[in-house]
Scaffold this active site. Structure first.
Site, PDB file in Angstrom:
ATOM      1  N   PHE A 169       0.857  -1.183   0.000  1.00  0.00           N
ATOM      2  CA  PHE A 169       0.000   0.000   0.000  1.00  0.00           C
ATOM      3  C   PHE A 169       0.892   1.232   0.000  1.00  0.00           C
ATOM      4  O   PHE A 169       1.642   1.460   0.951  1.00  0.00           O
ATOM      5  CB  PHE A 169      -0.955   0.060   1.197  1.00  0.00           C
ATOM      6  CG  PHE A 169      -1.839   1.282   1.108  1.00  0.00           C
ATOM      7  CD1 PHE A 169      -2.983   1.265   0.331  1.00  0.00           C
ATOM      8  CD2 PHE A 169      -1.486   2.470   1.735  1.00  0.00           C
ATOM      9  CE1 PHE A 169      -3.770   2.413   0.190  1.00  0.00           C
ATOM     10  CE2 PHE A 169      -2.266   3.623   1.599  1.00  0.00           C
ATOM     11  CZ  PHE A 169      -3.407   3.576   0.830  1.00  0.00           C
ATOM     12  N   ASP A 254       9.320   2.978   2.012  1.00  0.00           N
ATOM     13  CA  ASP A 254       8.131   3.758   2.354  1.00  0.00           C
ATOM     14  C   ASP A 254       7.889   3.584   3.851  1.00  0.00           C
ATOM     15  O   ASP A 254       7.342   2.582   4.296  1.00  0.00           O
ATOM     16  CB  ASP A 254       6.924   3.274   1.534  1.00  0.00           C
ATOM     17  CG  ASP A 254       5.648   4.052   1.863  1.00  0.00           C
ATOM     18  OD1 ASP A 254       5.622   4.751   2.898  1.00  0.00           O
ATOM     19  OD2 ASP A 254       4.673   3.946   1.092  1.00  0.00           O
ATOM     20  N   LYS A 283       2.475  11.021   7.063  1.00  0.00           N
ATOM     21  CA  LYS A 283       1.640  10.795   8.244  1.00  0.00           C
ATOM     22  C   LYS A 283       2.145  11.543   9.496  1.00  0.00           C
ATOM     23  O   LYS A 283       1.918  12.736   9.594  1.00  0.00           O
ATOM     24  CB  LYS A 283       1.469   9.296   8.470  1.00  0.00           C
ATOM     25  CG  LYS A 283       0.651   8.683   7.328  1.00  0.00           C
ATOM     26  CD  LYS A 283      -0.090   7.414   7.686  1.00  0.00           C
ATOM     27  CE  LYS A 283      -1.123   7.118   6.611  1.00  0.00           C
ATOM     28  NZ  LYS A 283      -0.823   5.991   5.761  1.00  0.00           N
TER      29      LYS A 283
HETATM   30  C1  PLP Z   1      -0.941   6.084   4.281  1.00  0.00           C
HETATM   31  C2  PLP Z   1       0.154   5.554   3.454  1.00  0.00           C
HETATM   32  C3  PLP Z   1       0.490   6.133   2.221  1.00  0.00           C
HETATM   33  C4  PLP Z   1      -0.315   7.242   1.587  1.00  0.00           C
HETATM   34  O1  PLP Z   1      -0.357   8.392   2.374  1.00  0.00           O
HETATM   35  P1  PLP Z   1      -1.511   9.487   2.083  1.00  0.00           P
HETATM   36  O2  PLP Z   1      -1.118  10.636   2.960  1.00  0.00           O
HETATM   37  O3  PLP Z   1      -2.811   8.881   2.476  1.00  0.00           O
HETATM   38  O4  PLP Z   1      -1.467   9.808   0.642  1.00  0.00           O
HETATM   39  C5  PLP Z   1       1.573   5.630   1.539  1.00  0.00           C
HETATM   40  N1  PLP Z   1       2.283   4.604   2.030  1.00  0.00           N
HETATM   41  C6  PLP Z   1       2.004   4.031   3.214  1.00  0.00           C
HETATM   42  C7  PLP Z   1       2.851   2.907   3.716  1.00  0.00           C
HETATM   43  C8  PLP Z   1       0.909   4.461   3.962  1.00  0.00           C
HETATM   44  O5  PLP Z   1       0.593   3.863   5.098  1.00  0.00           O
END
Ligand code: PLP
Length: 427
Positions: A169, A254, A283
């Site tokens: 994700f 990520d 985040k």
């Molecule tokens: C939440 C998330 C995203 C996307 O972040 P947004 O601010 O919602 O665009 C990307 N990668 C990971 C691992 C996430 O948990």
């Protein structure tokens, strides 16, 4: 220097007492129902929120419009690692609100330089490029890797390939859903962006086998959050690091959900002493106040951009930088990381004592757990609703997996109480 006890939550757990008055003591009011109906009527149904309408929050606790209190065990998918309305972060935001909030990057402002320097230092890198949402930071990393591939590695133009992992994700933009393996994320959103190759998560040999002369990077989550808090096998990240170095491709981690204290380390990669070439952050970088994301790397990687080739109107704005600097300041003390480590052990010990007939598996690290409930006890959604009725806000990921990821300011008593509520919700 700011300490955790400055937040008051460490020393006065009574202020946010778990057991006292938590849960829906008051039935949903007409106002709560009207507010839910209003959002149903006037927005896209791209979420299926629990039927709670939050009006206020503090630390690890939220209060709904009817005055009911709930323990927040989701923490905005880790955007609220430092708690709701963390006083240190609020103070930084308020101070900046009184000065300047937006300039655009057409001009310099006095928070930008300090933020990128301090964030890069936290990551042990030379440079940081601020964006807003996580997806935007991922897109920035993908563009960085492609440009690096053409300019530095010498891949023929338009041939660059990026390896991604099954079950990933990384956000919701078109290019990102192009390499999602979740049918809901892709269905009827094609045609997709080419240039991505998918391999099983946790299998370093599969990455090595997928590398060609055109490969520029591997993009991975050090722990897959949305997939159900999937922790890769021991040694996976170190093996990926070794492969990337030997084969001359970028390792892009990520850490949007796994980073910034969640796992008991600044970054989930730290657990294996691995330093990726590119950190993707988001985040919690915005302190639960506003969206702040960033790509962090050395100059030989981030240096590939020239003026006009990439940008963002709001990325790196003064308010975002001021809050981001305060977040980096909190992490620099190491207190949130050690708290997540200590309380994480506590949480995992408590979860391990749940009756084995209820729980199939518990995964995770630090204050982060994916709890696979035996499907006989209900879907993840049903269990989340029962938890809500007991004053705990949690969210299912896939199937019957409940994710537990409270703000790192949560107390040990709060955690014990939450696990007890889970057990009674299932019983
Ligand atoms: C939440 C998330 C995203 C996307 O972040 P947004 O601010 O919602 O665009 C990307 N990668 C990971 C691992 C996430 O948990």
């Amino acid at each position: 220097m700011t300490t955790l006890s400055d937040t008051g939550r460490d020393t006065e757990p009574g202020t946010f007492k778990a057991q006292a008055g938590a849960g829906p003591q008051n039935p949903p009011s007409a106002r709560a129902e009207a507010l839910i109906e209003q959002s149903d009527a006037h927005t896209a149904h791209n979420y299926h929120p629990l039927p709670v309408v939050i009006a206020e929050a503090d630390g690890a606790w939220v209060t709904d419009v009817d005055g009911n209190r709930y323990l927040d065990m989701l923490a905005g998918y880790s955007a609220l690692n430092f708690g709701h309305r963390n006083p240190v972060l609020l103070a930084a935001a308020r101070e900046q609100l009184g000065r300047v909030t937006l300039t655009s990057r057409a001009f310099h402002h006095d928070q930008f330089g300090p933020f990128v320097a301090e964030l890069a230092e936290l990551c042990g890198k030379q440079a940081a490029l601020p964006m807003n949402s996580g997806a935007e930071a991922v897109e920035t990393a993908l563009k960085t890797a492609r440009k690096w591939g053409y300019q530095v590695k010498g891949v023929p133009e338009d041939r660059a390939q990026i390896i991604t992992c099954e079950g990933n994700f990384h956000g919701r933009t078109l290019s990102i859903v192009s390499f999602s393996t979740d049918p809901d994320a892709r269905h009827e959103f094609g045609p997709f962006t080419p240039g991505f190759v998918s391999v099983p998560y946790g299998d370093a040999a599969a990455i090595e086998a997928a590398i060609t002369d055109d490969t520029v990077a591997i993009l991975l989550e050090p722990i897959q959050g949305e997939a159900g808090v999937l922790v890769p096998p021991e040694g996976y990240l170190a093996a990926v690091r070794e492969i990337c170095t030997r084969r001359g491709i970028l390792m892009m981690a990520d850490e949007i959900q796994s980073g910034l204290g969640r796992t008991g380390y600044t970054f989930a990669c730290d657990y294996e002493n691995v330093v990726p070439d590119v950190y993707i952050l988001g985040k919690a970088l915005g302190g639960g106040i506003l969206p702040v994301s960033a790509v962090v790397a050395d100059r030989d990687v981030l240096g590939v951009f020239a003026p006009g080739e990439h940008g963002s109107t709001f990325g790196g704005n003064p308010l975002a930088c001021a809050v981001g600097r305060a977040v980096v300041g909190l992490l620099a003390t190491g207190e949130y990381q050690s708290r997540a480590q200590k309380l994480g052990t506590h949480l995992h010990e408590a979860l391990a004592k749940l009756p084995p007939e209820m729980v199939r598996e518990v995964r995770g690290r630090g204050l982060w757990a994916g709890v696979d409930i035996d499907p006989g006890f209900g879907t993840g959604r049903e269990i989340s609703e029962k938890l809500m009725a007991r004053g705990v806000l949690a969210k299912d990921t896939h199937g019957s997996t409940i994710r537990m990821a409270p703000p790192l300011v949560v107390t040990a008593e709060d955690l014990d109480w939450a696990v007890l509520q889970l057990q009674s919700a299932l019983g």
